[in-house]
Write a protein that holds these residues in place. Structure first.
Motif, PDB file in Angstrom:
ATOM      1  N   PRO A   1       0.888  -1.260   0.021  1.00 60.04           N
ATOM      2  CA  PRO A   1       0.074   0.074  -0.263  1.00 60.04           C
ATOM      3  C   PRO A   1       0.851   1.064  -0.079  1.00 60.04           C
ATOM      4  O   PRO A   1       0.334   2.373  -0.259  1.00 60.04           O
ATOM      5  CB  PRO A   1      -0.693  -0.104   1.341  1.00 60.04           C
ATOM      6  CG  PRO A   1       0.006  -1.002   2.313  1.00 60.04           C
ATOM      7  CD  PRO A   1       0.907  -2.060   1.132  1.00 60.04           C
ATOM      8  N   ASN A   2       2.001   1.230  -0.013  1.00 61.97           N
ATOM      9  CA  ASN A   2       2.916   2.201   0.270  1.00 61.97           C
ATOM     10  C   ASN A   2       4.336   2.162  -0.470  1.00 61.97           C
ATOM     11  O   ASN A   2       5.368   1.835  -0.136  1.00 61.97           O
ATOM     12  CB  ASN A   2       3.320   2.683   1.770  1.00 61.97           C
ATOM     13  CG  ASN A   2       2.292   2.928   2.738  1.00 61.97           C
ATOM     14  OD1 ASN A   2       1.466   3.677   2.493  1.00 61.97           O
ATOM     15  ND2 ASN A   2       2.117   2.220   3.818  1.00 61.97           N
ATOM     16  N   PRO A   3       4.238   1.895  -1.936  1.00 62.89           N
ATOM     17  CA  PRO A   3       5.268   1.713  -3.004  1.00 62.89           C
ATOM     18  C   PRO A   3       6.354   2.741  -2.626  1.00 62.89           C
ATOM     19  O   PRO A   3       7.625   2.366  -2.761  1.00 62.89           O
ATOM     20  CB  PRO A   3       4.551   1.570  -4.014  1.00 62.89           C
ATOM     21  CG  PRO A   3       3.473   2.379  -4.033  1.00 62.89           C
ATOM     22  CD  PRO A   3       2.906   2.277  -2.624  1.00 62.89           C
ATOM     23  N   LEU A   4       6.063   3.928  -2.360  1.00 62.95           N
ATOM     24  CA  LEU A   4       7.204   4.943  -2.279  1.00 62.95           C
ATOM     25  C   LEU A   4       7.973   4.821  -1.068  1.00 62.95           C
ATOM     26  O   LEU A   4       9.143   5.165  -1.056  1.00 62.95           O
ATOM     27  CB  LEU A   4       6.677   6.599  -2.402  1.00 62.95           C
ATOM     28  CG  LEU A   4       5.771   6.521  -3.786  1.00 62.95           C
ATOM     29  CD1 LEU A   4       5.195   8.124  -3.742  1.00 62.95           C
ATOM     30  CD2 LEU A   4       6.660   6.410  -5.052  1.00 62.95           C
ATOM     31  N   GLY A   5       7.306   4.623   0.102  1.00 66.09           N
ATOM     32  CA  GLY A   5       7.914   4.182   1.404  1.00 66.09           C
ATOM     33  C   GLY A   5       8.809   2.912   1.378  1.00 66.09           C
ATOM     34  O   GLY A   5      10.030   2.773   1.692  1.00 66.09           O
ATOM     35  N   ALA A   6       8.447   1.822   0.458  1.00 65.21           N
ATOM     36  CA  ALA A   6       9.011   0.678   0.292  1.00 65.21           C
ATOM     37  C   ALA A   6      10.349   0.901  -0.386  1.00 65.21           C
ATOM     38  O   ALA A   6      11.137   0.208  -0.391  1.00 65.21           O
ATOM     39  CB  ALA A   6       8.179  -0.334  -0.194  1.00 65.21           C
ATOM     40  N   ASN A   7      10.308   1.979  -1.342  1.00 64.25           N
ATOM     41  CA  ASN A   7      11.543   1.854  -2.132  1.00 64.25           C
ATOM     42  C   ASN A   7      12.809   2.271  -1.345  1.00 64.25           C
ATOM     43  O   ASN A   7      13.939   1.935  -1.720  1.00 64.25           O
ATOM     44  CB  ASN A   7      11.261   3.284  -3.203  1.00 64.25           C
ATOM     45  CG  ASN A   7      10.474   2.889  -4.350  1.00 64.25           C
ATOM     46  OD1 ASN A   7      10.094   1.632  -4.586  1.00 64.25           O
ATOM     47  ND2 ASN A   7       9.767   3.844  -5.057  1.00 64.25           N
ATOM     48  N   TYR A   8      12.501   2.892  -0.386  1.00 69.63           N
ATOM     49  CA  TYR A   8      13.758   3.286   0.487  1.00 69.63           C
ATOM     50  C   TYR A   8      14.446   1.835   0.979  1.00 69.63           C
ATOM     51  O   TYR A   8      15.713   1.548   0.993  1.00 69.63           O
ATOM     52  CB  TYR A   8      13.401   4.121   1.804  1.00 69.63           C
ATOM     53  CG  TYR A   8      12.976   5.326   1.477  1.00 69.63           C
ATOM     54  CD1 TYR A   8      14.012   6.477   1.785  1.00 69.63           C
ATOM     55  CD2 TYR A   8      11.978   5.763   1.173  1.00 69.63           C
ATOM     56  CE1 TYR A   8      13.795   7.914   1.582  1.00 69.63           C
ATOM     57  CE2 TYR A   8      11.519   7.136   0.760  1.00 69.63           C
ATOM     58  CZ  TYR A   8      12.640   8.218   1.080  1.00 69.63           C
ATOM     59  OH  TYR A   8      12.227   9.595   0.646  1.00 69.63           O
ATOM     60  N   THR A   9      13.510   0.808   1.666  1.00 76.40           N
ATOM     61  CA  THR A   9      14.241  -0.311   2.091  1.00 76.40           C
ATOM     62  C   THR A   9      14.746  -1.194   0.784  1.00 76.40           C
ATOM     63  O   THR A   9      15.538  -1.644   1.119  1.00 76.40           O
ATOM     64  CB  THR A   9      13.256  -1.128   2.949  1.00 76.40           C
ATOM     65  OG1 THR A   9      12.434  -0.029   3.686  1.00 76.40           O
ATOM     66  CG2 THR A   9      13.631  -2.321   3.690  1.00 76.40           C
ATOM     67  N   GLN A  10      13.868  -1.124   0.176  1.00 77.23           N
ATOM     68  CA  GLN A  10      14.283  -1.976  -1.170  1.00 77.23           C
ATOM     69  C   GLN A  10      15.544  -1.535  -1.906  1.00 77.23           C
ATOM     70  O   GLN A  10      16.436  -2.263  -1.998  1.00 77.23           O
ATOM     71  CB  GLN A  10      13.006  -1.948  -2.188  1.00 77.23           C
ATOM     72  CG  GLN A  10      13.344  -2.946  -3.552  1.00 77.23           C
ATOM     73  CD  GLN A  10      13.515  -4.528  -3.099  1.00 77.23           C
ATOM     74  OE1 GLN A  10      12.493  -5.019  -2.463  1.00 77.23           O
ATOM     75  NE2 GLN A  10      14.754  -4.865  -3.270  1.00 77.23           N
ATOM     76  N   GLN A  11      15.815  -0.453  -1.824  1.00 78.59           N
ATOM     77  CA  GLN A  11      17.068   0.244  -2.426  1.00 78.59           C
ATOM     78  C   GLN A  11      18.235   0.096  -1.602  1.00 78.59           C
ATOM     79  O   GLN A  11      19.349  -0.246  -2.035  1.00 78.59           O
ATOM     80  CB  GLN A  11      16.929   1.773  -2.957  1.00 78.59           C
ATOM     81  CG  GLN A  11      17.979   2.238  -3.746  1.00 78.59           C
ATOM     82  CD  GLN A  11      17.442   3.428  -4.405  1.00 78.59           C
ATOM     83  OE1 GLN A  11      16.953   4.560  -3.857  1.00 78.59           O
ATOM     84  NE2 GLN A  11      17.931   3.709  -5.673  1.00 78.59           N
ATOM     85  N   TYR A  12      17.949   0.096  -0.283  1.00 82.08           N
ATOM     86  CA  TYR A  12      19.159  -0.207   0.627  1.00 82.08           C
ATOM     87  C   TYR A  12      19.416  -1.698   0.301  1.00 82.08           C
ATOM     88  O   TYR A  12      20.699  -1.900   0.390  1.00 82.08           O
ATOM     89  CB  TYR A  12      18.466  -0.144   2.170  1.00 82.08           C
ATOM     90  CG  TYR A  12      19.371  -0.839   3.015  1.00 82.08           C
ATOM     91  CD1 TYR A  12      20.560  -0.303   3.298  1.00 82.08           C
ATOM     92  CD2 TYR A  12      18.875  -2.038   3.491  1.00 82.08           C
ATOM     93  CE1 TYR A  12      21.452  -0.634   4.299  1.00 82.08           C
ATOM     94  CE2 TYR A  12      19.819  -2.852   4.600  1.00 82.08           C
ATOM     95  CZ  TYR A  12      21.017  -2.133   4.643  1.00 82.08           C
ATOM     96  OH  TYR A  12      21.753  -2.584   5.668  1.00 82.08           O
ATOM     97  N   TYR A  13      18.630  -2.568   0.280  1.00 81.76           N
ATOM     98  CA  TYR A  13      19.048  -4.117   0.101  1.00 81.76           C
ATOM     99  C   TYR A  13      19.794  -4.029  -1.412  1.00 81.76           C
ATOM    100  O   TYR A  13      20.632  -5.039  -1.489  1.00 81.76           O
ATOM    101  CB  TYR A  13      17.653  -4.949   0.144  1.00 81.76           C
ATOM    102  CG  TYR A  13      17.464  -5.396   1.401  1.00 81.76           C
ATOM    103  CD1 TYR A  13      17.707  -6.851   1.879  1.00 81.76           C
ATOM    104  CD2 TYR A  13      16.758  -4.542   2.413  1.00 81.76           C
ATOM    105  CE1 TYR A  13      17.321  -7.328   3.143  1.00 81.76           C
ATOM    106  CE2 TYR A  13      16.450  -5.143   3.464  1.00 81.76           C
ATOM    107  CZ  TYR A  13      16.944  -6.469   4.116  1.00 81.76           C
ATOM    108  OH  TYR A  13      16.133  -6.922   5.124  1.00 81.76           O
TER     109      TYR A  13
END
Length: 495
Positions: free
Chosen positions: A341-353
């Motif tokens: 439901p929050n793809p823009l917030g998820a981008n932070y964690t995904q990009q960290y990985y």
């Protein structure tokens, strides 16, 4: 801001009335329905009760003896950037006519009037000097790529702190602050005789807008909070006059009491207000959610020469060894297991990985590297602006209702004196709650598994082998310290 202050009192000390109904919620009615507005700033009449400021009384138009109607259209779309659009209408007239026995002229027995307006504005409070935005291409890139590896060799830095002047654009209007309003007012009058009148009326005032928060405006206007308010009211009123009109009486036949009448009015009102993230609404667990984390743990042993079972290795606890992350899909139909439901917030964690080699061993490592856990929000840009993907963190709802009965009697005595008496009953109910749902994730992590956080050291499990023996323990189950949230969560997931 539209507030009215009378004689130094606060705005909520000024009472408003619409067609005799004491207002709760908003007091907006269509402009074309207003017949009269009275403002009392001092010396309040007794019928207005406990008002400590002033009184604003609005009387709406009643049905006419002839049919009428009109439509009004206003727009500023071709003249400015603020997008003001207005549609208003009013229609009414008689339904049943009857010949008056005194004047011989037809008069309406039953009539109606309906008025309404709809207003939409792109920016209803524009700045005189305009404002700034990140241009669309740059903002889209920042939303997808919020982080980059740090030059120090560890962690990440925010791309939003590296934009240049040519990435910005000056605009005249504020972004994502559109307001939409709809107002309706209607009235039906039934006048079977010249001395008695029954009226039934009501109104609706609906407003849906995005509130302006300056910190969101540059990098994150999409997450301006949404505020929805809706007020509606209905009432019934009967008015009866006594005796003949004073104008048709001569001095010899004039009654002791003239111009006598009474009114009885019953009304009900309801007002709702909510403020929310427009994508999550009241789905509280969607606020602050960025994905699924799986933590893997390994046992930690300590050697003790003087332990309860003698010299041996004893289980001391568990430590995190690996944290995996699944962001899911940002859109329906993707390849993941669930829709985030929050793809823009998820981008932070995904990009960290994606940027940091090797998977992190602890949740705190993810946070330190710039990724987000559930319940986290991106850090500010230079402590001035809310970053991309930062959600509005609150949900509030309030409701107020009012049932009111009022009656009034008035008469003139010998044309020199006036007497007035009345009665009023008012019952009001007000409810309100507020939730900061993003912070619930931290509380949930603290409450879950709290009752099994200790080891059952009184019941060791023996393993023989090597130079020294090894003792492990099951987790100690303390049912008395289990929180209700943990019980409900286990019931929900079948654990």
């Amino acid at each position: 801001g539209g507030a009215v202050n009378v004689r130094g009192a606060r705005s909520d000390a000024t009472d408003k009335y619409i067609d005799g109904e004491k207002v709760i919620g908003t007091a907006n009615v269509p402009q074309s329905s207003v017949e009269q507005v009275s403002v009392i700033t001092g010396g309040l009449p007794a019928q207005y009760g406990d008002a400590t400021g002033g009184i604003i009384s609005i009387t709406t138009r009643g049905p006419q003896s002839e049919f009428f109607g009109g439509v009004e259209l206003i727009t500023s779309e071709v003249l400015d950037k603020y997008g003001y659009n207005f549609l208003g209408f009013s229609i009414g007239g008689p339904i049943i006519m009857k010949k008056d026995t005194v004047t011989g002229m037809p008069r309406p027995i039953l009539g109606y009037i309906i008025s309404g307006e709809a207003i939409t504005e792109k920016d209803d409070d524009p700045s005189a000097v305009g404002t700034w935005k990140v241009n669309d291409d740059t903002l889209a890139w920042l939303e997808k790529n919020p982080l980059r590896p740090s030059d120090l060799g560890t962690g990440t830095v925010k791309n939003s702190e590296l934009i240049r002047t040519d990435d910005l654009e000056h605009i005249k209007y504020k972004q994502n602050v559109r307001s939409n309003s709809v107002r309706l007012n209607g009235k039906i009058d039934f006048k079977p005789t010249s001395n008695i009148n029954f009226a039934l009326g009501g109104s609706i005032d609906y407003n849906n807008r995005h509130a302006f928060i300056h910190e969101y405006s540059l990098f994150n206007p999409v997450n301006m909070p949404q505020t929805i308010s809706n007020t509606w009211r209905v009432y019934g009123k009967v008015t009866q006059k006594f005796g003949n009109d004073e104008a048709k009486q001569d001095d010899k036949t004039s009654s002791l009491i003239t111009n006598a009448y009474y009114t009885l009015q019953v009304g009900y009102q309801n007002s709702d207000d909510k403020t929310q993230d427009d994508s999550h609404k009241d789905n509280l667990f969607n606020y602050g959610y960025v994905g699924k984390f799986q933590t893997y743990k390994a046992p930690v042993f300590q050697f003790s020469p003087t332990g309860l079972m003698g010299a041996a290795y004893y289980l001391a606890g568990f430590q995190d060894t690996l944290v995996t992350y699944d962001a899911g899909d940002s859109e329906l139909g993707g390849s993941g297991e669930f829709v985030n439901p929050n793809p823009l917030g998820a981008n932070y964690t995904q990009q960290y990985y994606d940027l940091i080699p090797g998977n992190p061993s602890t949740l705190s490592t993810v946070q330190q590297g710039g990724g987000l856990l559930n319940g986290d929000r991106p850090s500010h840009v230079y402590s001035l602006w809310y970053n991309t993907g930062r959600q509005y963190g609150g949900y509030s709802y309030s409701n107020a209702s009012q049932f009111r009965v009022s009656t009034n009697f008035s008469a003139d005595i010998k044309k020199k004196h006036a007497v007035q008496a009345g009665f009023e009953f008012e019952q009001r109910t007000e409810r309100e709650y507020f939730v900061a749902p993003i912070g619930l994730w931290t509380l949930m992590r603290q409450l879950t598994n709290f009752h099994i956080s200790q080891l059952d050291v009184n019941n060791p499990i023996y393993y023989q082998g090597g130079t020294y023996n090894t003792y492990i323990y099951n987790r100690l189950v303390d049912a008395s310290s289990q929180f209700q949230f943990d019980k409900s969560l286990r019931e929900k997931i079948g654990a």
